[in-house]
Design an enzyme around this catalytic site. Sequence first.
Site, PDB file in Angstrom:
ATOM      1  N   ARG A 184      34.910  36.032  53.261  1.00 45.82           N
ATOM      2  CA  ARG A 184      35.996  35.950  52.353  1.00 45.82           C
ATOM      3  C   ARG A 184      37.165  36.463  53.178  1.00 45.82           C
ATOM      4  NH1 ARG A 184      38.111  39.124  47.959  1.00 45.82           N
ATOM      5  NH2 ARG A 184      38.812  38.137  45.912  1.00 45.82           N
ATOM      6  N   GLN A 217      37.801  32.659  41.389  1.00 43.41           N
ATOM      7  CA  GLN A 217      38.737  33.882  41.420  1.00 43.41           C
ATOM      8  C   GLN A 217      39.573  33.781  42.806  1.00 43.41           C
ATOM      9  OE1 GLN A 217      37.226  37.226  43.865  1.00 43.41           O
ATOM     10  NE2 GLN A 217      37.124  38.593  42.219  1.00 43.41           N
ATOM     11  N   SER A 232      39.449  42.072  42.096  1.00 47.64           N
ATOM     12  CA  SER A 232      39.260  41.228  43.104  1.00 47.64           C
ATOM     13  C   SER A 232      37.922  41.387  43.800  1.00 47.64           C
ATOM     14  CB  SER A 232      40.559  41.232  43.707  1.00 47.64           C
ATOM     15  OG  SER A 232      40.557  40.325  44.810  1.00 47.64           O
ATOM     16  N   LEU A 233      38.071  41.872  45.110  1.00 47.84           N
ATOM     17  CA  LEU A 233      36.896  41.873  46.086  1.00 47.84           C
ATOM     18  C   LEU A 233      35.910  42.959  45.242  1.00 47.84           C
ATOM     19  CD1 LEU A 233      36.226  44.909  47.910  1.00 47.84           C
ATOM     20  CD2 LEU A 233      38.445  44.225  48.637  1.00 47.84           C
ATOM     21  N   GLN A 247      41.619  45.490  47.065  1.00 49.28           N
ATOM     22  CA  GLN A 247      42.030  45.724  48.535  1.00 49.28           C
ATOM     23  C   GLN A 247      43.571  46.562  48.044  1.00 49.28           C
ATOM     24  OE1 GLN A 247      41.717  42.254  50.654  1.00 49.28           O
ATOM     25  NE2 GLN A 247      43.385  43.226  52.422  1.00 49.28           N
ATOM     26  N   HIS A 293      44.879  35.006  45.728  1.00 51.18           N
ATOM     27  CA  HIS A 293      45.035  34.527  44.244  1.00 51.18           C
ATOM     28  C   HIS A 293      46.016  33.890  44.056  1.00 51.18           C
ATOM     29  CE1 HIS A 293      41.652  37.363  43.712  1.00 51.18           C
ATOM     30  NE2 HIS A 293      42.302  38.520  44.078  1.00 51.18           N
TER      31      HIS A 293
END
Length: 312
Positions: free
Chosen positions: A119, A252, A94-95, A9, A203
């Site tokens: 998500r 995660q 991440s994503l 992101q 996170h």
Amino acid sequence: MRAFVFPGQGSQKVGMGAELAAASAAAREVFEEVDEALSQPLSGIMRDGPESALTLTENAQPAIMANAIATLRVLEREFGVSLADKGDCVAGHSLGEYTSLCAIGAFSLADTALLLKLRGQAMQAAVPVGQGAMCALLGADLDAAQKLAEAAAEGQVCEVANDNDPTQVVLSGHAAAIERAVAMVKDFGIKRGVPLPVSAPFHCSLMQPAADAMAAALAETPPGSFALPLYANVTAAAVTDPREEQRLLVEQVTGRVRWRESVLAMRAAGVEQFVELGGKVLGPMIGRIDKEAEAISVVTMADLEALAKEIG
């Protein structure tokens, strides 16, 4: 050895994917399939904006994935370069870990889009707007960032969210704690603290409701077998077992993105070249992590043509 890596992101921008879609049917098919899966004209938002709609977490996450997979499909279909043949492992920020899983065949494109939409929605819903925040610490290593986070917490959540590279660590938590951290950076020998324009504190432990939502979703749509090993964010280690990865994807959501350590682990395993597909964020980070590593960021048709000539 070569790793293909996928951005997270913050790499979204209006106009993303437009050149690829204009030039390649393979890219257009990816955008159309994602639009259909989401019952939403996401490709139109990617192409034309508005920026406020594209930056919404529930749109940004599937959009960044779609753009990266479109880049990969063009590489494979138009230039005859197979990720499974030319790569030794994958990783994503991440994503981007979901994008990686789509790239190695563990998730279908439609399922990846739906999982990332959920998500994004779950992460946004986990903490009311205004109650959470994130900041980037520039000129900070992990040790200094952890000490600052502990000092700024004062009974609230203030945690290391991303260990990106030797000069950039991101904190996440309650808005007041993040404000305190930004104000205290100089006391810990950190150059600057920059509040990030995010709508939720990703996170960190405040994301537990989103982790629970993803656990339920991944139980319904678990990853399948991998064409290549994946380096997971929360362990910075190679994973080949889909059941283990299913668990790590849940961790995660609240866990630290150990990107710096992941790159070092891939280097230790023999990776010499990193190819970032669909963004120009990870390439520079990799260069700061290890100046000896070769990092290529591939976004345009010209980038793809150059890459295909080199590795094809």
